[in-house]
Design a protein around this motif. Sequence first.
Motif, PDB file in Angstrom:
ATOM      1  N   GLY A 227       0.656  -1.134   0.110  1.00 47.74           N
ATOM      2  CA  GLY A 227      -0.055  -0.099   0.090  1.00 47.74           C
ATOM      3  C   GLY A 227       0.815   1.178   0.075  1.00 47.74           C
ATOM      4  O   GLY A 227       0.345   2.418  -0.596  1.00 47.74           O
ATOM      5  N   ASP A 228       2.216   1.276   0.562  1.00 49.34           N
ATOM      6  CA  ASP A 228       2.886   2.477   0.464  1.00 49.34           C
ATOM      7  C   ASP A 228       3.434   2.643  -0.888  1.00 49.34           C
ATOM      8  O   ASP A 228       4.006   4.037  -1.211  1.00 49.34           O
ATOM      9  CB  ASP A 228       4.105   2.102   1.250  1.00 49.34           C
ATOM     10  CG  ASP A 228       4.680   0.971   0.795  1.00 49.34           C
ATOM     11  OD1 ASP A 228       4.357  -0.182   0.553  1.00 49.34           O
ATOM     12  OD2 ASP A 228       6.225   0.879   0.830  1.00 49.34           O
ATOM     13  N   LYS A 229       3.339   1.812  -1.965  1.00 47.82           N
ATOM     14  CA  LYS A 229       3.504   2.155  -3.247  1.00 47.82           C
ATOM     15  C   LYS A 229       2.321   3.073  -3.945  1.00 47.82           C
ATOM     16  O   LYS A 229       2.440   3.291  -5.119  1.00 47.82           O
ATOM     17  CB  LYS A 229       3.953   0.940  -4.070  1.00 47.82           C
ATOM     18  CG  LYS A 229       4.850   0.029  -3.556  1.00 47.82           C
ATOM     19  CD  LYS A 229       6.459   0.671  -3.789  1.00 47.82           C
ATOM     20  CE  LYS A 229       7.600  -0.049  -3.431  1.00 47.82           C
ATOM     21  NZ  LYS A 229       8.667   0.373  -3.712  1.00 47.82           N
ATOM     22  N   ILE A 230       1.108   3.130  -3.377  1.00 51.48           N
ATOM     23  CA  ILE A 230       0.011   3.681  -4.117  1.00 51.48           C
ATOM     24  C   ILE A 230       0.005   5.155  -3.777  1.00 51.48           C
ATOM     25  O   ILE A 230       0.125   5.815  -2.449  1.00 51.48           O
ATOM     26  CB  ILE A 230      -1.082   2.995  -3.410  1.00 51.48           C
ATOM     27  CG1 ILE A 230      -1.144   1.659  -3.646  1.00 51.48           C
ATOM     28  CG2 ILE A 230      -2.354   3.698  -4.331  1.00 51.48           C
ATOM     29  CD1 ILE A 230      -2.402   0.760  -2.994  1.00 51.48           C
ATOM     30  N   PRO A 231       0.142   6.134  -4.789  1.00 49.89           N
ATOM     31  CA  PRO A 231      -0.309   7.502  -4.552  1.00 49.89           C
ATOM     32  C   PRO A 231      -1.476   7.683  -3.818  1.00 49.89           C
ATOM     33  O   PRO A 231      -2.496   7.003  -4.215  1.00 49.89           O
ATOM     34  CB  PRO A 231      -0.043   7.941  -6.053  1.00 49.89           C
ATOM     35  CG  PRO A 231       0.718   7.006  -6.813  1.00 49.89           C
ATOM     36  CD  PRO A 231       0.227   5.628  -6.256  1.00 49.89           C
ATOM     37  N   SER A 232      -1.432   8.568  -2.989  1.00 46.40           N
ATOM     38  CA  SER A 232      -2.596   8.705  -2.047  1.00 46.40           C
ATOM     39  C   SER A 232      -3.558   9.906  -2.387  1.00 46.40           C
ATOM     40  O   SER A 232      -4.537   9.972  -1.975  1.00 46.40           O
ATOM     41  CB  SER A 232      -2.198   9.283  -0.585  1.00 46.40           C
ATOM     42  OG  SER A 232      -1.373  10.492  -0.838  1.00 46.40           O
ATOM     43  N   ASP A 233      -2.935  10.400  -3.865  1.00 37.37           N
ATOM     44  CA  ASP A 233      -4.037  11.507  -4.145  1.00 37.37           C
ATOM     45  C   ASP A 233      -4.932  10.733  -5.247  1.00 37.37           C
ATOM     46  O   ASP A 233      -4.866   9.829  -5.721  1.00 37.37           O
ATOM     47  CB  ASP A 233      -3.339  12.505  -4.887  1.00 37.37           C
ATOM     48  CG  ASP A 233      -2.242  12.142  -5.580  1.00 37.37           C
ATOM     49  OD1 ASP A 233      -2.435  11.553  -6.650  1.00 37.37           O
ATOM     50  OD2 ASP A 233      -1.055  12.585  -5.622  1.00 37.37           O
ATOM     51  N   THR A 234      -5.812  11.847  -5.945  1.00 37.18           N
ATOM     52  CA  THR A 234      -6.578  11.252  -7.002  1.00 37.18           C
ATOM     53  C   THR A 234      -6.208  12.071  -8.520  1.00 37.18           C
ATOM     54  O   THR A 234      -6.965  12.143  -9.377  1.00 37.18           O
ATOM     55  CB  THR A 234      -8.064  11.941  -6.759  1.00 37.18           C
ATOM     56  OG1 THR A 234      -8.253  13.206  -6.625  1.00 37.18           O
ATOM     57  CG2 THR A 234      -8.593  10.887  -5.485  1.00 37.18           C
ATOM     58  N   LEU A 235      -4.822  12.627  -8.342  1.00 37.34           N
ATOM     59  CA  LEU A 235      -4.228  12.934  -9.528  1.00 37.34           C
ATOM     60  C   LEU A 235      -3.973  11.876 -10.572  1.00 37.34           C
ATOM     61  O   LEU A 235      -3.740  10.813 -10.231  1.00 37.34           O
ATOM     62  CB  LEU A 235      -3.287  14.056  -9.211  1.00 37.34           C
ATOM     63  CG  LEU A 235      -3.485  15.098  -8.327  1.00 37.34           C
ATOM     64  CD1 LEU A 235      -2.160  15.700  -8.093  1.00 37.34           C
ATOM     65  CD2 LEU A 235      -4.554  16.028  -9.025  1.00 37.34           C
ATOM     66  N   GLN A 236      -3.845  12.393 -11.998  1.00 38.91           N
ATOM     67  CA  GLN A 236      -3.054  11.328 -12.798  1.00 38.91           C
ATOM     68  C   GLN A 236      -1.714  11.311 -12.677  1.00 38.91           C
ATOM     69  O   GLN A 236      -0.810  12.282 -12.582  1.00 38.91           O
ATOM     70  CB  GLN A 236      -3.293  11.816 -14.293  1.00 38.91           C
ATOM     71  CG  GLN A 236      -4.955  11.844 -14.560  1.00 38.91           C
ATOM     72  CD  GLN A 236      -5.328  10.617 -15.163  1.00 38.91           C
ATOM     73  OE1 GLN A 236      -5.265   9.510 -14.854  1.00 38.91           O
ATOM     74  NE2 GLN A 236      -5.667  10.727 -16.603  1.00 38.91           N
ATOM     75  N   HIS A 237      -1.061  10.060 -12.698  1.00 34.23           N
ATOM     76  CA  HIS A 237       0.423  10.050 -12.494  1.00 34.23           C
ATOM     77  C   HIS A 237       0.944   9.349 -13.699  1.00 34.23           C
ATOM     78  O   HIS A 237       0.604   8.071 -13.903  1.00 34.23           O
ATOM     79  CB  HIS A 237       0.557   9.221 -11.161  1.00 34.23           C
ATOM     80  CG  HIS A 237       0.283   9.806  -9.983  1.00 34.23           C
ATOM     81  ND1 HIS A 237       1.011  10.576  -9.202  1.00 34.23           N
ATOM     82  CD2 HIS A 237      -0.897   9.642  -9.327  1.00 34.23           C
ATOM     83  CE1 HIS A 237       0.623  11.271  -8.289  1.00 34.23           C
ATOM     84  NE2 HIS A 237      -0.717  10.604  -8.263  1.00 34.23           N
ATOM     85  N   ARG A 238       1.905  10.080 -14.533  1.00 35.44           N
ATOM     86  CA  ARG A 238       2.494   9.269 -15.707  1.00 35.44           C
ATOM     87  C   ARG A 238       3.528   8.458 -15.035  1.00 35.44           C
ATOM     88  O   ARG A 238       4.096   8.744 -13.975  1.00 35.44           O
ATOM     89  CB  ARG A 238       3.077  10.465 -16.621  1.00 35.44           C
ATOM     90  CG  ARG A 238       1.983  11.310 -17.072  1.00 35.44           C
ATOM     91  CD  ARG A 238       2.581  12.464 -17.973  1.00 35.44           C
ATOM     92  NE  ARG A 238       1.473  13.128 -19.039  1.00 35.44           N
ATOM     93  CZ  ARG A 238       1.965  14.060 -19.556  1.00 35.44           C
ATOM     94  NH1 ARG A 238       2.885  14.640 -19.559  1.00 35.44           N
ATOM     95  NH2 ARG A 238       0.888  14.471 -20.352  1.00 35.44           N
ATOM     96  N   PHE A 239       3.637   7.371 -16.229  1.00 32.59           N
ATOM     97  CA  PHE A 239       4.802   6.394 -15.297  1.00 32.59           C
ATOM     98  C   PHE A 239       5.387   5.795 -16.852  1.00 32.59           C
ATOM     99  O   PHE A 239       4.989   6.158 -17.887  1.00 32.59           O
ATOM    100  CB  PHE A 239       3.807   5.132 -14.813  1.00 32.59           C
ATOM    101  CG  PHE A 239       2.902   4.603 -15.775  1.00 32.59           C
ATOM    102  CD1 PHE A 239       3.015   3.484 -16.699  1.00 32.59           C
ATOM    103  CD2 PHE A 239       1.433   5.018 -15.632  1.00 32.59           C
ATOM    104  CE1 PHE A 239       2.128   3.049 -17.362  1.00 32.59           C
ATOM    105  CE2 PHE A 239       0.430   4.572 -16.373  1.00 32.59           C
ATOM    106  CZ  PHE A 239       0.692   3.387 -17.176  1.00 32.59           C
ATOM    107  N   ARG A 240       6.548   4.901 -16.584  1.00 29.23           N
ATOM    108  CA  ARG A 240       7.220   4.412 -17.878  1.00 29.23           C
ATOM    109  C   ARG A 240       6.438   3.078 -18.085  1.00 29.23           C
ATOM    110  O   ARG A 240       6.207   2.415 -17.017  1.00 29.23           O
ATOM    111  CB  ARG A 240       8.743   4.100 -17.306  1.00 29.23           C
ATOM    112  CG  ARG A 240       9.468   5.349 -16.934  1.00 29.23           C
ATOM    113  CD  ARG A 240      10.696   4.917 -16.504  1.00 29.23           C
ATOM    114  NE  ARG A 240      11.720   5.988 -15.989  1.00 29.23           N
ATOM    115  CZ  ARG A 240      12.604   6.577 -16.878  1.00 29.23           C
ATOM    116  NH1 ARG A 240      12.698   6.120 -18.552  1.00 29.23           N
ATOM    117  NH2 ARG A 240      13.274   7.479 -16.527  1.00 29.23           N
TER     118      ARG A 240
END
Length: 701
Positions: A227-240
Amino acid sequence: MKLRTQYVLPAICLGSAVFWSLLWVSSEWLIDHNLPLKFLPLIQLEYYAYDQRVRIGPMAPENPNLVFLGIDKTNYDGDFSEEEMKASPSLQLITTRWPWSREVWGRLIDQLSDAGARVIILDLLFHDPGTGDDYLSQALKRHPGKTVLAANISELEETGTIKKNLVWPSESIAGSRSRSMHDVGLANFWPEPDGVIRSARFQASTDIIDEPLPILATQALTKIGKGDKIPSDTLQHRFRFAGSSGDAYLPRPIYEIFVPKLWAANYENGRLFRNKIVMVGPAGNWSQDLKTTPMPGLMYGPQLHLNTLGAALSDAFIREPDPWQDILLILAGGALAWLILLHFQHPVTRFLLLLFSSLAYIGLCQIIYNQFSCMLPVVAPLLSLTTGGTLCLLHEFVGTLLEKAKTRSALEKYVSHNVVREILDGSGDFAESLGGIRKPCTMLFSDIRSFTRMSEFDDSHALVAQLNEYFTEMVECVFRYEGTLDKFIGDAVMAVWGNVRSLSPEQDAAHAVSCALDMLDSLKTLNNHWSQTGRPPLEIGIGINHGEVLAGEMGSPRRKDITVIGDAVNLASRLEGVTKQYKIPLILGENVATLVKNKFHLQTVDLIRAMGRSRPVDTFYVLGRIETPLTSQQQSSLEQYEQGVIAYRTGKFEEALQLFESASSQDAENTLARLFARRCNELSRHPPGKDWDGVYIMETK
């Protein structure tokens, strides 16, 4: 230039940077407020630059603990033998029509859970009750906390408004919504305005329920204790993305799970799934679950979920600067352009440095992305740099052109315009010739008749004004035919063809003769005008000769002229004086006549020996351009005249007299015929000596 460097250049660079900054900010705001992307080219270009960096840059590692079981077909009827069918009830279920009985998924959960899979994600929607729900529900209860079911937020447009609808698994499978909250994740991805999915939202807020909803990847991470790997906000997160070209997490056919021999051969009787997260979902075009990403080609929805999971597990997220940092980069582009222009003056150096800086910034952005997973804006800073620099170069280029035009205008008041053109625009050939070079040229001399007498009695102011009108027209004629205005000699004009640049001796001579005819026509127009204003008319004589001369820069260190000297120049001046003796306005030397005889109607004048010359020169008069035919009377008169010249030069004066008189009677404007008729009459009465050769000797210059 100092003012331009200190104020104009920084103002242009700053203005360019501010413009692109404002455009960037406004574009971001408009895209957030759903303005169509086609109206925002800056954002389109930035998306393109982003995707290129993603493709070129390093990928996230493909996580070996993520497995994709793909549904490549919806009907396997006839694909298995009777023996295989009897050995696996699940195979019997997948040979029926789609949708299969949900017992298939219950049996799959049992088999994978027994094999040691940590989490099983079913990227399938079970929103309505269906066949096999009891078996699937019991399988979920037999393996609690092992499975994640898919939900979906759908959007429907009704009466011009977008209505959102939450599609949740049927209660016959998952129970009530409150009970199944920890076992259900959203299958949604939210593409950017160009339809490309570059990011994931791990928690999605919606007005359908009070609290944010996790996506499939979020639920899976929670179940494995990450669970610590999960962004806590509701924003879009770009990833590789993983893999070399988006080809990571390739699907394994789901039917292999249910075929005992394949289960043993390909999956080591289930050991391959031990401690793995298994994604189950469509892997064929039948589902239309294909997504556009920065990677080449299309990607299956389950693959996209696995890429999201892999990025979270390896912390392969892409960071982006804050908006104020974007603005600083754009302003820095304008500042860099100004610094380059301030410290370097040569246009080519400036251009190359601007180009190098642009390429260096593109490379720097790629390096920062590769090494630090930070995606800097590329397009707006580059545009700030290049447009600022380009506008400054253009400003200075225009300024240089204006300065050059001003210099040209000033020089042309003192030097012929073609000389100015060679000085300012020409190659080194002309500069080398200034030291002195022999070349064939055509010279024209024109002089006003009885000007000395006019200057003694006429009003000086009016005379100067009249002369200026006259010189203006004569000079225009010279320039019209690409001649060099060599100099004014009192009221005389000297022009040269071939000294600066020669088209050919024939073309140079033709231009000189055409110029002379235009000068005579222009003088007629001027005389008509002057007669109406009470000014006396002017008469001019023009002599033209062609020959080799010495051309170059001549004079003292304090005053120099670009001119020509030589015997051919002197003869041209003498020919101008001869026009007085023959009462004609224009005389050509024999070299000129040879060069232009196919372009003009010529009339022989006389064999003349100028003062200081031993060899006589044949001279000619121009009746007009060859494209304007002579009248029948003029042609007959000319033929009679030319026969008369032959008789005259052989001493047959009486025969010549008759021919000249006949020529004069046919064309009253043939003044040369009358002149030679008088001369033959005199010679008939007083024959010359035996040494007479028909040459007229000039006693004056």
